[in-house]
Scaffold this motif. Structure first.
Motif, PDB file in Angstrom:
ATOM      1  N   VAL A 299     -27.377 -94.001 126.179  1.00 21.96           N
ATOM      2  CA  VAL A 299     -25.942 -93.751 126.342  1.00 21.96           C
ATOM      3  C   VAL A 299     -25.602 -93.457 127.793  1.00 21.96           C
ATOM      4  O   VAL A 299     -26.174 -92.556 128.417  1.00 21.96           O
ATOM      5  N   GLU A 300     -24.650 -94.225 128.313  1.00 28.00           N
ATOM      6  CA  GLU A 300     -24.035 -93.919 129.597  1.00 28.00           C
ATOM      7  C   GLU A 300     -22.550 -93.659 129.337  1.00 28.00           C
ATOM      8  O   GLU A 300     -21.886 -94.441 128.660  1.00 28.00           O
ATOM      9  N   VAL A 301     -22.044 -92.553 129.874  1.00 29.02           N
ATOM     10  CA  VAL A 301     -20.631 -92.215 129.702  1.00 29.02           C
ATOM     11  C   VAL A 301     -19.901 -92.475 131.015  1.00 29.02           C
ATOM     12  O   VAL A 301     -20.286 -91.959 132.067  1.00 29.02           O
TER      13      VAL A 301
ATOM     14  N   THR B 160     -15.414 -86.807 123.278  1.00 25.86           N
ATOM     15  CA  THR B 160     -16.534 -87.413 124.024  1.00 25.86           C
ATOM     16  C   THR B 160     -17.855 -86.821 123.570  1.00 25.86           C
ATOM     17  O   THR B 160     -18.835 -87.559 123.360  1.00 25.86           O
TER      18      THR B 160
ATOM     19  N   ALA C 140     -26.157 -87.436 126.720  1.00 24.36           N
ATOM     20  CA  ALA C 140     -26.005 -88.711 127.422  1.00 24.36           C
ATOM     21  C   ALA C 140     -27.135 -88.901 128.430  1.00 24.36           C
ATOM     22  O   ALA C 140     -27.537 -87.956 129.109  1.00 24.36           O
TER      23      ALA C 140
ATOM     24  N   VAL D 154     -20.929 -88.969 121.885  1.00 25.49           N
ATOM     25  CA  VAL D 154     -22.254 -89.009 122.501  1.00 25.49           C
ATOM     26  C   VAL D 154     -23.308 -88.554 121.502  1.00 25.49           C
ATOM     27  O   VAL D 154     -24.371 -89.204 121.355  1.00 25.49           O
TER      28      VAL D 154
ATOM     29  N   ALA E 209     -20.733 -84.348 128.551  1.00 22.47           N
ATOM     30  CA  ALA E 209     -21.426 -85.531 128.036  1.00 22.47           C
ATOM     31  C   ALA E 209     -22.927 -85.412 128.247  1.00 22.47           C
ATOM     32  O   ALA E 209     -23.732 -85.753 127.365  1.00 22.47           O
TER      33      ALA E 209
ATOM     34  N   ILE F 115     -24.284 -90.522 133.506  1.00 21.77           N
ATOM     35  CA  ILE F 115     -22.834 -90.548 133.612  1.00 21.77           C
ATOM     36  C   ILE F 115     -22.462 -91.492 134.749  1.00 21.77           C
ATOM     37  O   ILE F 115     -23.289 -91.800 135.607  1.00 21.77           O
TER      38      ILE F 115
END
Length: 402
Positions: free
Chosen positions: A137-139, A123, A164, A127, A159, A167
């Protein structure tokens, strides 16, 4: 936990074009997705998930088309925890990605077949790769509601440290109860900006979304009309009106909601249930004599908020529960004048039709009035619009008359 009335603006991520399209029997054309995306943008949806670039060339063409519409909102692609998915998203010209990685033991070990530590390392690498390529970026921790919370914190915390932007706590299978949503989102919100993704398998999607916001989430994933896999995603219009009416919190442009709901119902072939909150046909329809009489005296007597707030109009229906006030008001709309005795007879006939399980239309009412008053009129009907949708399990047609 904070009071919802203390929350500022809440953002929405609409996944109608991705998670909504995963509802059985739904397949949207590039034109469909482009039209829906424009309408979502007009409704001031902040993030529009246009699809999954990994699905195939046709889907990538569609995502590219949405990304090229010059929308105000952020356009994203759903990506699995694979670098090639990110590359495909980049080829589509999206603004960002929603990177889904396994979070529960079931998903980490059984679905993906990896270890928890390897999952964290992968992960972080993904990222960093996406951020280096200029993506928002959204995890998303998939199956987060069934994950070990300590591990979920470790995974999504890593993340955030890798760059990121936010989240997401995902109740992927609609498993969570409100206390679980509160516990998870409260802890994750300490790590950074957090989103919530809820499903309606327990009928708790809206409740869990609101609890998530109270716990610190500031972005809600969902779909218009609540369409999606199984029992569907949370209906964004329901979250929006709950926030606005209940707490004075802004989210989307509510007057656009009804037209948007109709567009999506027509393009997906999934009709709106008559009793659907906010956008269902019956949401602002009154038949009961007591309710109709009260509504005619005060619009807010039997409504929590005015229909205009969500782009609707109030409607008085006639049937077995109709009263004199409702029938008289319906006749007034058509400039039909009757005596008290004639009104009583018209009400009686309306109830007779209603007792047979039939709905009394305007044409029925005017015909009854003609018969009772002996005043035959030349009735003309104008066709205002006709829409037919086929190619799905449930073909539908809508007719507008005047």
């Amino acid at each position: 936990m904070r009071a919802l009335s203390d929350v500022g603006e809440v953002q929405f991520l609409d996944t109608t074009l991705r998670d909504g399209e995963q509802a059985p029997g739904v397949s949207l054309t590039p034109d469909d997705k482009a039209d829906i995306a424009r309408s979502l943008d007009a409704a001031r949806i902040d993030v529009i998930e246009a699809g999954s670039a990994c699905t195939g060339p046709g889907e990538r063409e569609t995502i590219s088309r949405v990304a090229g519409l010059d929308l105000d909102g952020t356009v994203t692609s759903f990506c699995r925890g694979i670098r090639n998915d990110i590359d495909l998203a980049l080829d589509c010209g999206v603004d960002g990605i929603n990177l889904v990685v396994p979070a529960s033991d079931k998903h980490v070990e059984q679905k993906v077949g990896t270890s928890k530590s390897e999952n964290v390392d992968n992960t972080v690498e993904l990222v960093e790769y996406a951020v280096d390529h200029g993506l928002w970026v959204e995890v998303i921790g998939e199956d987060g509601s069934r994950a070990d919370l300590d591990y979920l914190e470790e995974l999504l915390g890593a993340a955030v440290e890798a760059g990121a932007d936010r989240i997401c706590w995902a109740d992927t299978v609609g498993h969570a109860t409100p206390d679980r949503a509160l516990e998870c989102v409260s802890r994750l919100s300490d790590l950074g900006p957090v989103s919530t993704h809820t499903h309606d398998d327990l009928g708790l999607a809206v409740t869990n979304a609101l609890v998530s916001i109270a716990a610190g989430a500031d972005l809600v994933h969902g779909t218009i009309n609540g369409i999606g896999e199984r029992a569907g995603n949370v209906a964004l219009e329901e979250v929006a009106i709950a926030l606005d009416h209940g707490y004075g919190v802004e989210s989307m442009a509510l007057p656009e909601v009804y037209d948007l709901a109709q567009l999506i119902a027509n393009r997906t072939g999934i009709p709106l249930a008559p009793n659907k909150a906010v956008v269902g046909e019956n949401a602002f329809t009154h038949e009961s004599g007591i309710h109709t009489d009260g509504t005619l005296k005060d619009d807010s007597m039997y409504e929590p908020y005015p229909p205009e707030k969500v782009g609707r109009e109030r409607r008085l229906a006639l049937g077995k529960h109709a009263g004199r006030a409702g029938v008289e008001a319906a006749l007034d709309e058509h400039d039909v004048e009757v005596t008290d005795d004639q009104l009583s007879e018209i009400v009686s006939r309306v109830k007779e039709i209603g007792d047979r399980g039939k709905r009394v239309t305007d044409a029925d009412l005017l015909t009854i009035a003609d018969e009772v008053t002996g005043d035959a009129r030349d009735r003309r009907v104008e066709l205002l619009g006709l829409t037919a949708v086929s190619g799905s399990d449930t073909p539908t047609a809508s007719v507008r008359l005047a």
